[in-house]
Design a protein around this motif. Structure first.
Motif, PDB file in Angstrom:
ATOM      1  N   PRO A   7       0.831  -1.206   0.000  1.00 25.13           N
ATOM      2  CA  PRO A   7       0.000   0.000   0.000  1.00 25.13           C
ATOM      3  C   PRO A   7       0.865   1.255   0.000  1.00 25.13           C
ATOM      4  O   PRO A   7       1.967   1.281   0.564  1.00 25.13           O
ATOM      5  N   PHE A   8       0.376   2.280  -0.661  1.00 30.20           N
ATOM      6  CA  PHE A   8       1.105   3.549  -0.748  1.00 30.20           C
ATOM      7  C   PHE A   8       1.407   4.111   0.634  1.00 30.20           C
ATOM      8  O   PHE A   8       2.378   4.855   0.816  1.00 30.20           O
ATOM      9  N   ALA A   9       0.604   3.727   1.629  1.00 25.01           N
ATOM     10  CA  ALA A   9       0.813   4.222   2.996  1.00 25.01           C
ATOM     11  C   ALA A   9       2.196   3.853   3.529  1.00 25.01           C
ATOM     12  O   ALA A   9       2.725   4.530   4.416  1.00 25.01           O
ATOM     13  N   ASP A  10       2.824   2.787   2.953  1.00 22.39           N
ATOM     14  CA  ASP A  10       4.127   2.369   3.451  1.00 22.39           C
ATOM     15  C   ASP A  10       5.192   3.442   3.249  1.00 22.39           C
ATOM     16  O   ASP A  10       6.160   3.516   3.999  1.00 22.39           O
ATOM     17  N   VAL A  11       5.042   4.265   2.207  1.00 23.20           N
ATOM     18  CA  VAL A  11       6.037   5.306   1.964  1.00 23.20           C
ATOM     19  C   VAL A  11       5.728   6.568   2.767  1.00 23.20           C
ATOM     20  O   VAL A  11       6.530   7.496   2.815  1.00 23.20           O
ATOM     21  N   LEU A  12       4.557   6.585   3.407  1.00 23.47           N
ATOM     22  CA  LEU A  12       4.140   7.780   4.149  1.00 23.47           C
ATOM     23  C   LEU A  12       4.578   7.750   5.604  1.00 23.47           C
ATOM     24  O   LEU A  12       4.361   8.719   6.328  1.00 23.47           O
ATOM     25  N   THR A  13       5.204   6.633   6.022  1.00 25.01           N
ATOM     26  CA  THR A  13       5.635   6.535   7.413  1.00 25.01           C
ATOM     27  C   THR A  13       6.588   7.684   7.746  1.00 25.01           C
ATOM     28  O   THR A  13       7.633   7.832   7.143  1.00 25.01           O
ATOM     29  N   GLY A  14       6.200   8.492   8.676  1.00 27.34           N
ATOM     30  CA  GLY A  14       7.049   9.605   9.096  1.00 27.34           C
ATOM     31  C   GLY A  14       6.822  10.892   8.333  1.00 27.34           C
ATOM     32  O   GLY A  14       7.322  11.942   8.754  1.00 27.34           O
ATOM     33  N   GLN A  15       6.080  10.875   7.195  1.00 22.07           N
ATOM     34  CA  GLN A  15       5.906  12.102   6.416  1.00 22.07           C
ATOM     35  C   GLN A  15       5.039  13.118   7.166  1.00 22.07           C
ATOM     36  O   GLN A  15       5.341  14.318   7.162  1.00 22.07           O
ATOM     37  N   THR A  16       3.957  12.637   7.801  1.00 19.50           N
ATOM     38  CA  THR A  16       3.108  13.554   8.569  1.00 19.50           C
ATOM     39  C   THR A  16       3.905  14.185   9.700  1.00 19.50           C
ATOM     40  O   THR A  16       3.826  15.395   9.947  1.00 19.50           O
ATOM     41  N   ARG A  17       4.677  13.360  10.389  1.00 17.99           N
ATOM     42  CA  ARG A  17       5.526  13.871  11.469  1.00 17.99           C
ATOM     43  C   ARG A  17       6.554  14.850  10.932  1.00 17.99           C
ATOM     44  O   ARG A  17       6.816  15.902  11.534  1.00 17.99           O
ATOM     45  N   MET A  18       7.180  14.529   9.796  1.00 16.09           N
ATOM     46  CA  MET A  18       8.197  15.403   9.217  1.00 16.09           C
ATOM     47  C   MET A  18       7.610  16.771   8.881  1.00 16.09           C
ATOM     48  O   MET A  18       8.212  17.810   9.181  1.00 16.09           O
ATOM     49  N   LEU A  19       6.408  16.787   8.260  1.00 17.94           N
ATOM     50  CA  LEU A  19       5.800  18.064   7.909  1.00 17.94           C
ATOM     51  C   LEU A  19       5.433  18.863   9.149  1.00 17.94           C
ATOM     52  O   LEU A  19       5.607  20.088   9.182  1.00 17.94           O
ATOM     53  N   ARG A  20       4.942  18.185  10.159  1.00 12.84           N
ATOM     54  CA  ARG A  20       4.564  18.868  11.397  1.00 12.84           C
ATOM     55  C   ARG A  20       5.785  19.512  12.043  1.00 12.84           C
ATOM     56  O   ARG A  20       5.769  20.685  12.430  1.00 12.84           O
ATOM     57  N   ASP A  21       6.889  18.754  12.166  1.00 20.98           N
ATOM     58  CA  ASP A  21       8.110  19.280  12.792  1.00 20.98           C
ATOM     59  C   ASP A  21       8.709  20.402  11.965  1.00 20.98           C
ATOM     60  O   ASP A  21       9.174  21.415  12.502  1.00 20.98           O
ATOM     61  N   LEU A  22       8.711  20.238  10.625  1.00 19.54           N
ATOM     62  CA  LEU A  22       9.272  21.277   9.760  1.00 19.54           C
ATOM     63  C   LEU A  22       8.459  22.558   9.858  1.00 19.54           C
ATOM     64  O   LEU A  22       9.020  23.663   9.937  1.00 19.54           O
ATOM     65  N   GLY A  23       7.130  22.416   9.864  1.00 17.98           N
ATOM     66  CA  GLY A  23       6.289  23.594   9.985  1.00 17.98           C
ATOM     67  C   GLY A  23       6.526  24.346  11.285  1.00 17.98           C
ATOM     68  O   GLY A  23       6.633  25.576  11.300  1.00 17.98           O
ATOM     69  N   ARG A  24       6.646  23.624  12.386  1.00 18.48           N
ATOM     70  CA  ARG A  24       6.888  24.281  13.679  1.00 18.48           C
ATOM     71  C   ARG A  24       8.252  24.961  13.703  1.00 18.48           C
ATOM     72  O   ARG A  24       8.403  26.042  14.269  1.00 18.48           O
ATOM     73  N   SER A  25       9.261  24.329  13.068  1.00 21.61           N
ATOM     74  CA  SER A  25      10.597  24.946  13.059  1.00 21.61           C
ATOM     75  C   SER A  25      10.611  26.233  12.241  1.00 21.61           C
ATOM     76  O   SER A  25      11.427  27.121  12.485  1.00 21.61           O
ATOM     77  N   LEU A  26       9.690  26.345  11.253  1.00 20.65           N
ATOM     78  CA  LEU A  26       9.617  27.551  10.420  1.00 20.65           C
ATOM     79  C   LEU A  26       8.541  28.519  10.900  1.00 20.65           C
ATOM     80  O   LEU A  26       8.301  29.540  10.250  1.00 20.65           O
ATOM     81  N   ILE A  69      -4.099  13.202   3.219  1.00 22.40           N
ATOM     82  CA  ILE A  69      -3.688  12.097   2.347  1.00 22.40           C
ATOM     83  C   ILE A  69      -4.917  11.396   1.801  1.00 22.40           C
ATOM     84  O   ILE A  69      -5.852  11.089   2.539  1.00 22.40           O
ATOM     85  N   GLU A  70      -4.911  11.132   0.509  1.00 25.01           N
ATOM     86  CA  GLU A  70      -5.961  10.352  -0.147  1.00 25.01           C
ATOM     87  C   GLU A  70      -5.300   9.190  -0.892  1.00 25.01           C
ATOM     88  O   GLU A  70      -4.277   9.371  -1.537  1.00 25.01           O
ATOM     89  N   GLY A  71      -5.897   8.026  -0.785  1.00 25.90           N
ATOM     90  CA  GLY A  71      -5.400   6.875  -1.530  1.00 25.90           C
ATOM     91  C   GLY A  71      -4.283   6.131  -0.835  1.00 25.90           C
ATOM     92  O   GLY A  71      -3.391   5.584  -1.491  1.00 25.90           O
ATOM     93  N   GLU A  72      -4.319   6.068   0.525  1.00 33.24           N
ATOM     94  CA  GLU A  72      -3.246   5.370   1.257  1.00 33.24           C
ATOM     95  C   GLU A  72      -3.159   3.896   0.890  1.00 33.24           C
ATOM     96  O   GLU A  72      -2.092   3.299   0.951  1.00 33.24           O
ATOM     97  N   ASN A  73      -4.271   3.306   0.478  1.00 40.12           N
ATOM     98  CA  ASN A  73      -4.284   1.871   0.181  1.00 40.12           C
ATOM     99  C   ASN A  73      -3.999   1.555  -1.284  1.00 40.12           C
ATOM    100  O   ASN A  73      -4.093   0.402  -1.698  1.00 40.12           O
ATOM    101  N   THR A  74      -3.654   2.561  -2.076  1.00 39.07           N
ATOM    102  CA  THR A  74      -3.285   2.334  -3.474  1.00 39.07           C
ATOM    103  C   THR A  74      -2.059   1.425  -3.534  1.00 39.07           C
ATOM    104  O   THR A  74      -1.038   1.700  -2.902  1.00 39.07           O
TER     105      THR A  74
END
Length: 751
Positions: free
Chosen positions: A286-305, A313-318
């Motif tokens: 599933p496409f969700a396998d490549v998303l591990t950590g992406q939500t966390r990464m965006l959250r941390d990056l946004g707070r640092s900036l 995310i749409e289509g995690e099970n693709t």
């Protein structure tokens, strides 16, 4: 048993695996809790994960892991009991604890880790404050098994743990197989599928044999009826009867074998297809396998900036091939970081624009026409085209006048050039010129493509198309030089048939008009350096490929069809074969080479730089069938006419020019195969003309002959040093000498 004795390698491996799994539960749950602090299901899931890690760390003897997990558990229990409300600062500390537990599980023990453990534990205790003093005196239940809790809890609601697999997959047995063996299995199943297709033409041959036997039987019966009224001796009659019986017996045996073979072809084809489909499906994740950590990464990056960002995310099970997922992670991460750094504005600026303070980055995945389609979109500021234009001028990629005439698509194409960055300063996030060119390069390596769309103050959209798997490719198979070649569908723009009358000559090159844009026409046979097969059709099959904003039309001999091909890597001993990516077999066993379109584009660039393109002719197929053209430049009418008539007598086409300037204008207006020039001429002499030719990228490879009255060695050397290929003195001039020299330089008039 002492802690040292407990540090068994297998236990440490188990703890590492558990730390990885529980970290995913923690990261997912904590990001949900940041938006919904009262989510009881996620609080329970995160508390259980921390508690399990505490017990596992104690069993393995990792005291610092116990310390971190215990402090995290205290904070989560306090939130569960309503003694505090989780704020972003709490989430920050808990996420740091999740990262630290994974690092401890990976046996990265050093002074830095211990210092971080103490610092983080102190921070968690400070955040906890005096909210739950009773927790300090509660008995430590961490000696329980990792999956046990200190007190019984109510069962979780369905879906409380997002990382939990569906029941069907959770209850299935899991077998660990090395990637190499699995790839070999897929390779063999793919080859079996292709090889089995070869039974189909054999089956058709047997059916033809069956029809021929029936025809022979009817002929024999006709002959028997014809001979009924004639006298035959006993021997002839016996031989005739025996032949008839043998033929009937052969027919019966063939019929029986044919029925068995038909069943074998049908069921065997089904089984080999199912085997290949199952092996291929086993690679799909599933496409969700490549998303591990992406939500966390965006959250941390946004707070640092100092930005508020949410990832939707749409289509995690693709379903996507494992190799595609692995290679997709880096470009996808880059696009997401780009969206936060360059796209999403600070909250105050968004508020002034009338937008929500929280920016949204959308990641959508779906299947379309056998391809994986990804879209990365943000609702940020879009791209400042004026700044892009200024950057283009500053880096001297184009002049200000050229930039003013560029379309939006042409300007956006510069963002994909190596070293092109819009960041004003170098930071940890961007500004080093390692940008979208890396994304485009990696996507193209996977036989995909990427497009950028933007709207001022509305955001950007990156549209990616990739194959679902790298093991097979959907391709357009064409004929070039009588051989089969394949273009991956994802890397071609379109296919078309071009009427020969639509070919136009422009700046010495052949072009055709496509949707109000002229496209250069190139012989695919010349590009691949193979012989051309003549064709009599009124139209030329064209494959359109694209190099950034420029299109190229490759003339081929025929379209053979669209096929799904199983990739067969070329032997490593061959090295990198120019313009070729891999091999494959068609359904009938015909070998086909799969072309590397990026490599082809490089070859097109070199061919255009050399300026020696063969014409895709109106009368022939793609090989030039007209006479070779020679330009004669001389200020003497007598010499011009003499050379012109000699060359015409041998079948060459000849144009003349009265001096160097006239010749230079002719060379830039029309294509020629040879230049013959005098030296002493008005306005521009022959040496200047040859020098200009050798400095022009389009004419650099044009053969040049100097014919002059000057016969001194220094004159000859001066002409050759200027770039002439041949020097002929008029004093020793005779008919055959000129013609022999021309044939040496460019060959016969027609080839």
């Amino acid at each position: 048993m002492t802690p040292d004795q407990m540090r068994d390698a297998s236990l440490l491996d188990l703890f590492r695996l558990e730390a990885e799994a529980q970290k995913q539960v923690l990261d997912t749950g904590l990001l949900i809790l940041e938006r919904d602090p009262g989510n009881a299901g996620q609080l329970e899931a995160c508390m259980r994960a921390a508690h399990s890690l505490k017990g596992a760390a104690r069993i393995v003897g990792l005291d610092n892991g116990v310390q971190v997990a215990h402090a995290m558990e205290d904070l989560l229990v306090a939130a569960q009991e309503g003694l505090l409300r989780l704020l972003p600062d709490h989430i920050d500390a808990l996420l740091q604890g999740s990262d630290l537990l994974l690092r401890i599980g990976q046996a990265q023990q050093d002074d830095g880790v211990q210092a971080r453990v103490e610092s983080l534990t102190a921070r968690l205790q400070m955040l906890l404050g005096n909210a739950v003093p009773a927790l300090r005196t509660q008995p430590d239940n961490s000696t329980l098994l990792p999956q046990q809790s200190a007190e019984p809890r109510q069962p979780e609601a369905a879906g409380a743990q997002p990382a939990e697999m569906p029941g069907e997959e959770r209850n299935s047995r899991v077998l660990r197989v090395s990637a190499e063996r699995f790839d070999h299995l897929i390779d063999l199943s793919g080859k079996s599928l292709v090889e089995f297709q070869r039974t189909k033409p054999l089956n058709e041959s047997l059916h033809r044999l069956k029809r021929q036997q029936e025809s022979a039987r009817r002929t024999l019966e006709t002959l028997r009826e014809h001979l009924l009224g004639t006298d035959l001796d006993a021997t002839a009659q016996a031989l005739f009867t025996e032949s008839r019986n043998l033929l009937l017996e052969c027919q019966q045996q063939l019929q029986a074998h044919q029925e068995l073979f038909d069943d074998f072809v049908w069921y065997g084809g089904q089984r080999t297809q199912q085997l290949y489909d199952l092996a291929l499906a086993s690679r799909m994740r599933p496409f969700a396998d490549v998303l591990t950590g992406q939500t966390r990464m965006l959250r941390d990056l946004g707070r640092s900036l100092g930005k508020q960002v949410r990832l939707e995310i749409e289509g995690e099970n693709t379903q996507v091939d494992r190799d595609v997922l692995e290679r997709l992670e880096a470009p996808l991460t880059h696009l997401l970081r780009n969206a936060v750094d360059h796209g999403i504005e600070p909250p105050a600026l968004r508020a002034r624009k009338g937008k929500a303070e929280e920016g949204v980055v959308q990641l959508r995945a779906r299947h379309h026409a056998g391809m994986l389609v990804l879209e990365v979109a943000d609702d940020g500021a879009g791209i400042d085209l004026e700044r892009v234009g200024q950057a283009v001028i500053k880096r001297r990629f184009a002049t200000a006048e050229q930039v003013e005439q560029m379309t939006e698509e042409e300007l956006l194409a510069f963002l994909f050039l190596p070293g092109f960055s819009m960041s004003q300063q170098v930071t940890e996030v961007s500004g080093r010129g390692v940008g979208l060119d890396v994304v485009q390069h990696e996507i193209r390596r996977m036989r995909g493509n990427v497009r950028l769309l933007q709207s001022p103050d509305q955001g950007c959209l990156f549209h990616l198309e990739l194959p679902l798997t790298l093991s097979v490719v959907r391709a357009l198979v064409v004929s070039i030089g009588g051989e089969a070649y394949a273009f991956p569908l994802a890397q071609i723009e379109r296919m078309l048939r071009l009427p020969r009358s639509a070919i136009v000559q422009l700046e010495g090159r052949q072009h055709f008009w496509l949707e109000n844009e002229h496209v250069g026409l190139i012989s695919a046979a010349q590009l691949l350096q193979c012989s051309e097969k003549q064709g009599d059709d009124d139209s030329i099959p064209i494959v359109l490929i694209r190099d950034r904003e420029q299109y190229h039309g490759l003339a081929v001999e025929a379209f053979l069809g669209e096929f799904t091909l199983v990739l067969m890597p070329l032997d490593a001993r061959l090295g990198k074969v120019r313009d070729v990516a891999a091999g494959a077999l068609l359904h009938d066993g015909t070998p086909v080479l799969i072309l590397d379109v990026d490599d082809l584009l490089n070859s097109v660039g070199k061919l255009l730089g050399d300026g020696h393109l063969e014409r895709v002719d109106h009368a022939g197929n793609v090989r030039q069938a007209v006479s070779k053209r020679v330009l004669v430049v001389d200020d003497s009418l007598t010499v011009r006419e003499l050379e012109r008539k000699l060359l015409l007598s041998r079948g060459y086409q000849v144009a003349v020019a009265v001096d160097g300037m006239d010749g230079w204008n002719a060379l830039r207006a029309e294509p020629f195969d040879l230049l013959i020039t005098d030296i002493d001429m008005p306005r521009m002499d022959g040496i200047e003309l040859v020098t200009q030719v050798r400095q022009d990228p389009r004419l650099r490879s044009l053969p040049v002959m100097v014919v002059s009255y000057k016969d001194r060695e220094e004159d000859r050397r001066r002409g050759l040093e200027a770039g002439a290929d041949y020097y002929l003195a008029k004093a020793s001039f005779h008919d055959e000498a000129l013609l022999d020299a021309v044939q040496t330089l460019i060959g016969e008039a027609r080839e």
